[in-house]
Design a protein around this motif. Structure first.
Motif, PDB file in Angstrom:
ATOM      1  N   ASP A  14       0.816  -1.217   0.000  1.00 47.43           N
ATOM      2  CA  ASP A  14       0.000   0.000   0.000  1.00 47.43           C
ATOM      3  C   ASP A  14       0.850   1.269   0.000  1.00 47.43           C
ATOM      4  O   ASP A  14       0.413   2.312  -0.492  1.00 47.43           O
ATOM      5  CB  ASP A  14      -0.919   0.008   1.227  1.00 47.43           C
ATOM      6  CG  ASP A  14      -2.044  -1.007   1.107  1.00 47.43           C
ATOM      7  OD1 ASP A  14      -2.400  -1.360  -0.037  1.00 47.43           O
ATOM      8  OD2 ASP A  14      -2.558  -1.459   2.144  1.00 47.43           O
TER       9      ASP A  14
ATOM     10  N   LYS B  97       1.417   2.779  -3.477  1.00 49.18           N
ATOM     11  CA  LYS B  97       0.263   3.134  -4.299  1.00 49.18           C
ATOM     12  C   LYS B  97      -0.120   4.587  -4.057  1.00 49.18           C
ATOM     13  O   LYS B  97      -0.286   5.000  -2.901  1.00 49.18           O
ATOM     14  CB  LYS B  97      -0.928   2.224  -3.965  1.00 49.18           C
ATOM     15  CG  LYS B  97      -0.679   0.764  -4.303  1.00 49.18           C
ATOM     16  CD  LYS B  97      -1.838  -0.115  -3.864  1.00 49.18           C
ATOM     17  CE  LYS B  97      -1.564  -1.571  -4.176  1.00 49.18           C
ATOM     18  NZ  LYS B  97      -2.643  -2.459  -3.687  1.00 49.18           N
TER      19      LYS B  97
ATOM     20  N   ALA C  53      -2.475   7.939  -3.766  1.00 51.97           N
ATOM     21  CA  ALA C  53      -3.851   8.146  -3.321  1.00 51.97           C
ATOM     22  C   ALA C  53      -4.762   8.355  -4.531  1.00 51.97           C
ATOM     23  O   ALA C  53      -4.304   8.665  -5.636  1.00 51.97           O
ATOM     24  CB  ALA C  53      -3.908   9.344  -2.388  1.00 51.97           C
ATOM     25  N   LYS C  54      -6.067   8.170  -4.327  1.00 51.73           N
ATOM     26  CA  LYS C  54      -7.021   8.375  -5.421  1.00 51.73           C
ATOM     27  C   LYS C  54      -6.889   9.788  -5.985  1.00 51.73           C
ATOM     28  O   LYS C  54      -6.969   9.991  -7.189  1.00 51.73           O
ATOM     29  CB  LYS C  54      -8.444   8.114  -4.912  1.00 51.73           C
ATOM     30  CG  LYS C  54      -8.725   6.642  -4.631  1.00 51.73           C
ATOM     31  CD  LYS C  54     -10.168   6.413  -4.205  1.00 51.73           C
ATOM     32  CE  LYS C  54     -10.424   4.937  -3.963  1.00 51.73           C
ATOM     33  NZ  LYS C  54     -11.811   4.675  -3.504  1.00 51.73           N
ATOM     34  N   ASN C  55      -6.717  10.717  -5.088  1.00 51.92           N
ATOM     35  CA  ASN C  55      -6.418  12.082  -5.511  1.00 51.92           C
ATOM     36  C   ASN C  55      -4.891  12.240  -5.501  1.00 51.92           C
ATOM     37  O   ASN C  55      -4.266  12.236  -4.448  1.00 51.92           O
ATOM     38  CB  ASN C  55      -7.072  13.083  -4.548  1.00 51.92           C
ATOM     39  CG  ASN C  55      -6.837  14.517  -4.976  1.00 51.92           C
ATOM     40  OD1 ASN C  55      -6.111  14.785  -5.949  1.00 51.92           O
ATOM     41  ND2 ASN C  55      -7.440  15.455  -4.256  1.00 51.92           N
ATOM     42  N   ILE C  56      -4.304  12.340  -6.691  1.00 52.33           N
ATOM     43  CA  ILE C  56      -2.847  12.355  -6.817  1.00 52.33           C
ATOM     44  C   ILE C  56      -2.216  13.419  -5.935  1.00 52.33           C
ATOM     45  O   ILE C  56      -1.138  13.224  -5.359  1.00 52.33           O
ATOM     46  CB  ILE C  56      -2.432  12.572  -8.287  1.00 52.33           C
ATOM     47  CG1 ILE C  56      -2.888  11.384  -9.142  1.00 52.33           C
ATOM     48  CG2 ILE C  56      -0.938  12.762  -8.421  1.00 52.33           C
ATOM     49  CD1 ILE C  56      -2.220  10.079  -8.790  1.00 52.33           C
TER      50      ILE C  56
ATOM     51  N   SER D 170      -1.095  12.360  -2.538  1.00 53.02           N
ATOM     52  CA  SER D 170      -0.118  11.269  -2.437  1.00 53.02           C
ATOM     53  C   SER D 170       1.180  11.745  -1.812  1.00 53.02           C
ATOM     54  O   SER D 170       1.611  12.885  -2.012  1.00 53.02           O
ATOM     55  CB  SER D 170       0.174  10.696  -3.824  1.00 53.02           C
ATOM     56  OG  SER D 170      -1.000  10.217  -4.432  1.00 53.02           O
TER      57      SER D 170
ATOM     58  N   HIS E 187       5.569   4.139  -7.210  1.00 50.13           N
ATOM     59  CA  HIS E 187       4.607   3.829  -8.275  1.00 50.13           C
ATOM     60  C   HIS E 187       5.241   4.050  -9.650  1.00 50.13           C
ATOM     61  O   HIS E 187       5.021   3.255 -10.589  1.00 50.13           O
ATOM     62  CB  HIS E 187       3.368   4.697  -8.105  1.00 50.13           C
ATOM     63  CG  HIS E 187       2.311   4.440  -9.131  1.00 50.13           C
ATOM     64  ND1 HIS E 187       1.596   3.256  -9.200  1.00 50.13           N
ATOM     65  CD2 HIS E 187       1.847   5.221 -10.150  1.00 50.13           C
ATOM     66  CE1 HIS E 187       0.749   3.312 -10.209  1.00 50.13           C
ATOM     67  NE2 HIS E 187       0.874   4.489 -10.793  1.00 50.13           N
TER      68      HIS E 187
ATOM     69  N   ASN F  76      -3.982  -6.209 -10.008  1.00 48.55           N
ATOM     70  CA  ASN F  76      -3.373  -4.892 -10.198  1.00 48.55           C
ATOM     71  C   ASN F  76      -3.192  -4.526 -11.673  1.00 48.55           C
ATOM     72  O   ASN F  76      -3.097  -3.341 -12.001  1.00 48.55           O
ATOM     73  CB  ASN F  76      -2.029  -4.835  -9.476  1.00 48.55           C
ATOM     74  CG  ASN F  76      -2.186  -4.636  -7.980  1.00 48.55           C
ATOM     75  OD1 ASN F  76      -2.318  -3.517  -7.500  1.00 48.55           O
ATOM     76  ND2 ASN F  76      -2.200  -5.737  -7.239  1.00 48.55           N
TER      77      ASN F  76
END
Length: 944
Positions: free
Chosen positions: A304, A307, A309-312, A315, A323, A392
């Motif tokens: 994790d 990876k 976050a959904k909102n870059i 991150s 990533h 993935n």
């Protein structure tokens, strides 16, 4: 203890303690035990195990006694603690020589030094680490090894301490030693590689051992991990052992320090993928090494921390960096090669597995369905890696897998073993990835057009595909499978349960347990399939396989419920024999218990016919004096409970089993809740006989429990008392009388925990409403204890009751409270009249809870009233009521909460109070009540 004279007698005692003759051994052990607290004893032991001329067994025993003494007597606060002078001498003696010639003794000495270090380092033993490091630098090979061994155990022990102060001390210590440990590891590794190239095997093994000890002592050092990645590139010359430990250090580092591992991601992936998924690894790799490489890839893919976050924008920079590295590495060609090779190479059944299928089909079936942890065994590890990679990177890998499926359409030639194995592997992949392939595979069409036909190929060699297809269907059933296809599937299952191959039959049985959704569709096949399952249970011989089949049988019984009754005769006759045969196999007995639980629930009251077998099984499983209880207790308690719930009547044997309960309550284990349910079951089943036999011992157990139990536990104990009062108000109050003063105190003192207070009020409500004479005697007893007048104490109880009414959330208990307090009326007692307003308040609140308005007449009625007992009409999917459910319903018909109209009771009590006081006096009493409450009360009572 005088050292000179003591050494010889201690040595003699230790020598005798190593004897095989118990007549010699026991007195020696007793003598040594008495000496444990004597000053100087441990100094003698130190001299003995440091004397390499003495017998190894005697020296070993001396070390063990010394080590045990550290645990018992080293701390300053311990009884008979060692003096500070002797401890100082012992610490010095432990680190004078690192030259123990016997490996096992050297390990034990290293462990006991670590135990002392945990207590004394660095404050009382500041010289330990410097001496260890100095000894490690020495040229003597044995001394260096023993110092390294001790260094490893000391650092491991110090690192395990958790107090903040200890952690800070260790960090200070670590900052000074880890760089040295890392350089030491690097040095020994270089020596090892040079010796490997020079083909000096003896020296290489010696260096390797030191390398591994250094590695263990420095496994949180980034430099070490970087060096470990370098070692991978010597894989063709390094031994398997070094490659294995190089991987292990990377795996540990990745698990505990993922962000610090980021610079190593690229090189680790390159190495692992090269050796596992390209021809470069052929002839070089071995299974454990492959497993570790796959675990390395899996942990990098799944981590994790790597990876975004959904909102870059949210991150972390390190997540974006990781990533980016992963994205650059896992290109389309790389992923395609990994996906194809996983399926076409690692998913293929091996010759060893095929041989096991032929020679020992049961072991093969168990290995395939169970298997080892994914971290250690190649096949499960491969499947887990496939799932994580597929999840993935499904957009890339889905077309690859579908292409492999397309190339295998139609039946495969039974003579083409390569294609049969490949189809098995590809179908395995499609089953594992079922959830990922949901939108890409029309499974219903595939089932009808392709898979059904493959199941009908009866050739012996095609058993691979028959087994794999029925497994594949099991994987897809919960993903995408139309209900109208299930009868067709049941026909297939019926056929495959008669397949010549045992593995196919076992796999079919396993698939069946996933497939019984709509009972009406399954019932036409129940008799035939259940008979075949029973045949399979008799046919298999291994415990693991019998457990597997029993689990399926249990699932079938659970799903069809009472519909199983006509077909279980053979199973009922067989289970006692199986229980006897499984005396040495507790896990199989657990499976039998699970089956019996489902059988009893399916048979209902008819389960009484099983008692000659069932009750001794419960007795053994729940007897904590019997060794098997460790395995059987949880299921045994569950079986005991369902037996009570479905029992039509008490029997002497069923009553006798309760003798096991006192010891179970003493355990205070996670099974305590089930124990309370069992007690309740006995009360519902036969309160009089049960309480007369066991209430006294139960009261003692409950009193002990209440001294040290959570609030939730207190509630469970109190609910038992409440149920006893509900079932038998007179006997329950008498039998549980020792517990009631604590309940009374809890109410008067204002118990703070709402659920406990609610239960207290429920118990007191029962006593007050249904056993007033007992309530009066209890009130008198408590008034004496509180040194108050009875009326004054009663007023305090009523006041607290009114104040804490909001703690009571169950409508039944709220109605009970209002009935109980109303039962004090009519009364000319000034205290009760003083609390009249509060009593009315509670009554109005309860009326709001229980009264429903008839829309046709506009009148109110009590919705809790029950006039008669009706057998409920059930659908096929609904469980029928147990015998205990029926007992509860019949009991409710006699319970004031369900037999007395609150509306009518309020009216009658108020009228009686009015008659006692007269209109004027009663009017004055009513004026103490809030006018809005009076209005609501009149609305509820209109028409009466």
């Amino acid at each position: 203890m005088d050292m000179d004279s003591a050494s010889s007698v201690v040595l003699q005692a230790l020598t005798q303690a190593t004897s095989q003759d118990t007549a010699v051994l026991k007195p020696a052990e007793e003598q040594l035990r008495q000496w444990e607290t004597q000053p100087g004893f441990y100094s003698v032991l130190l001299n003995i195990f440091n004397n390499h001329m003495l017998d190894v067994n005697v020296r070993w025993l001396a070390v063990l006694y010394f080590k045990n003494g550290i645990d018992r007597y080293w701390r300053r606060v311990a009884p008979h603690a060692l003096s500070e002078e002797e401890k100082t001498s012992l610490r010095a003696g432990l680190i004078t020589n690192f030259n123990e010639p016997v490996n096992q003794i050297a390990t034990q000495i290293a462990v006991l030094i670590a135990k002392v270090a945990r207590l004394d380092c660095p404050r009382q033993w500041p010289e330990l680490i410097p001496i260890l490091l100095e000894s490690v630098k020495g040229q003597d090979g044995l001394q260096q090894h023993r110092a390294l061994l001790t260094f490893y155990h000391v650092t491991k022990t110090l690192a395990s301490k958790r107090l903040a102060q200890d952690r800070r001390l260790f960090q200070d210590l670590a900052s000074g030693i880890y760089s040295f440990a890392c350089s030491l590891w690097s040095h020994h590794t270089d020596c090892f590689l040079q010796q490997i190239y020079a083909r000096d095997e003896a020296a290489a093994l010696s260096s390797l051992e030191r390398t591994l000890l250094s590695l263990k002592g420095s496994n949180t050092c980034t430099d070490t991990c970087t060096h470990a990645t370098n070692l991978h590139y010597h894989a063709k010359t390094c031994s398997h052992l070094l490659a294995q430990h190089g991987n292990l250090i990377l795996l540990d580092f990745l698990e505990y320090h993922p962000c610090a591992f980021i610079p190593l991601i690229q090189r680790s992936l390159e190495f692992a993928v090269t050796y596992v998924f390209t021809p470069a690894g052929e002839g070089v790799t071995f299974e454990r090494f492959i497993v570790q490489c796959m675990n390395l890839i899996k942990m990098i893919v799944k981590n994790d921390a790597y990876k975004p976050a959904k909102n870059i924008d949210d991150s972390k920079p390190e997540s974006l960096e990781a990533h980016k590295i992963k994205t650059a590495f896992f290109t389309h060609p790389t992923l395609t090669e990994i996906g194809r090779r996983l399926v076409s190479h690692y998913f293929l059944l091996t010759e060893e597995e095929l041989a096991m299928w032929e020679e020992d089909p049961e072991s093969f079936a168990v290995e395939e369905t169970g298997g080892d942890s994914w971290k250690y065994s190649l096949r499960p590890c491969t499947e887990v890696l496939f799932l994580d990679i597929f999840h993935n990177y499904s957009q890339t890998l889905t077309p690859v897998l579908l292409d492999m499926v397309q190339n295998l359409q139609g039946p495969t030639n039974v003579e083409d073993s390569v294609q049969l194995l490949m189809k098995d592997a590809v179908y395995n992949a499609v089953g594992l990835a079922a959830y990922e392939l949901f939108d890409n595979v029309d499974f219903d069409q595939w089932f009808k057009n392709q898979l059904l036909g493959e199941l009908q190929v009866s050739h012996h060699r095609y058993k691979l595909i028959r087994r794999r297809v029925i497994w594949l269907i099991g994987q897809w059933i919960s993903v995408k499978f139309k209900s109208d296809l299930r009868p067709l599937l049941y026909e297939v299952i019926l056929s495959l349960m008669q397949d010549p191959d045992l593995v196919v039959r076992i796999e079919t049985a396993t698939t069946l347990k996933l497939n019984i959704l709509l009972i009406e569709q399954f019932l036409p096949y129940l008799e035939s399939i259940f008979g075949l399952l029973f045949q399979l249970l008799q046919q298999v011989t291994e415990c693991d396989t019998k457990m597997q089949v029993l689990h399926v049988i249990s699932c079938v019984i659970e799903r069809v419920g009472i519909q199983i009754r006509p077909y279980v005769g053979c199973l009922v006759q067989y289970l006692p024999l199986l229980w006897k045969q499984s005396e040495e196999h507790n896990m199989l007995r657990c499976a039998i218990l699970t089956t019996l639980i489902q059988l009893v629930q399916g048979l209902g009251a008819e389960s009484k016919n099983l008692y000659p077998f069932l009750l001794p099984v419960i007795q053994l499983s729940t007897d904590v004096s019997q060794p098997p209880h460790v395995y059987l207790l949880e299921d045994g308690l569950e079986l005991w409970l369902v037996t009570l719930e479905n029992s039509p009547a008490i029997t002497p044997e069923l009553l006798r089993i309760f003798q096991n309960m006192s010891a179970l309550l003493e355990l205070s284990s996670e099974n305590l809740r089930t124990c309370f349910h069992i007690v309740n079951g006995y009360i519902y089943l036969s309160a009089t006989e049960f309480l007369q036999n066991y209430a006294e011992s139960l009261c003692r157990s409950f009193c002990d429990l209440l001294k040290d139990i959570t609030n939730e536990g207190r509630v469970q104990v109190l609910k038992v008392v409440e149920i006893a009062l509900k079932v038998s108000p007179m006997l329950g109050a008498h039998m549980f009388q020792p517990l009631l003063p604590a309940v009374f105190r809890g109410i008067v003192d204002g118990e703070r925990y709402p659920v406990v207070m609610s239960t207290y009020l429920g118990i007191m409500g029962r006593v007050l409403l249904q056993n007033f004479s007992f309530f009066s005697s209890l009130l008198s007893q408590m008034a004496s204890e509180y040194n108050q007048e009875m009326d004054q104490l009663l007023g305090n109880v009523i006041e607290m009751w009114v104040d804490r009414m909001d703690n009571i959330t169950q409508p039944e208990r709220r109605k009970l409270s209002s009935l109980a307090l109303l039962s004090l009326l009519p009364s000319d007692n000034s205290v009760i009249q003083d609390k009249f307003c509060g009593i009315v308040n509670i009554c109005v609140e309860a009326l709001h809870d229980v009264m429903t308005e008839d829309p046709e007449t506009g009148t109110f009625k009590d919705c809790m009233l029950m006039s008669h007992f009706e057998e409920p009409k059930l659908s096929d999917d609904e469980e029928p009521p147990t015998e205990q459910d029926k007992r509860k319903k019949l009991l409710a018909l006699e319970d004031p909460v369900h037999s007395v109209s609150l509306q009518q009771f309020v009216y009658e009590k108020l009228k009686a109070q009015q008659a006692l006081m007269g209109d004027q006096g009663f009017g004055a009493l009513m004026e103490t009540v809030d006018t809005e409450l009076v209005r609501q009360l009149q609305e509820f009572l209109q028409g009466l």
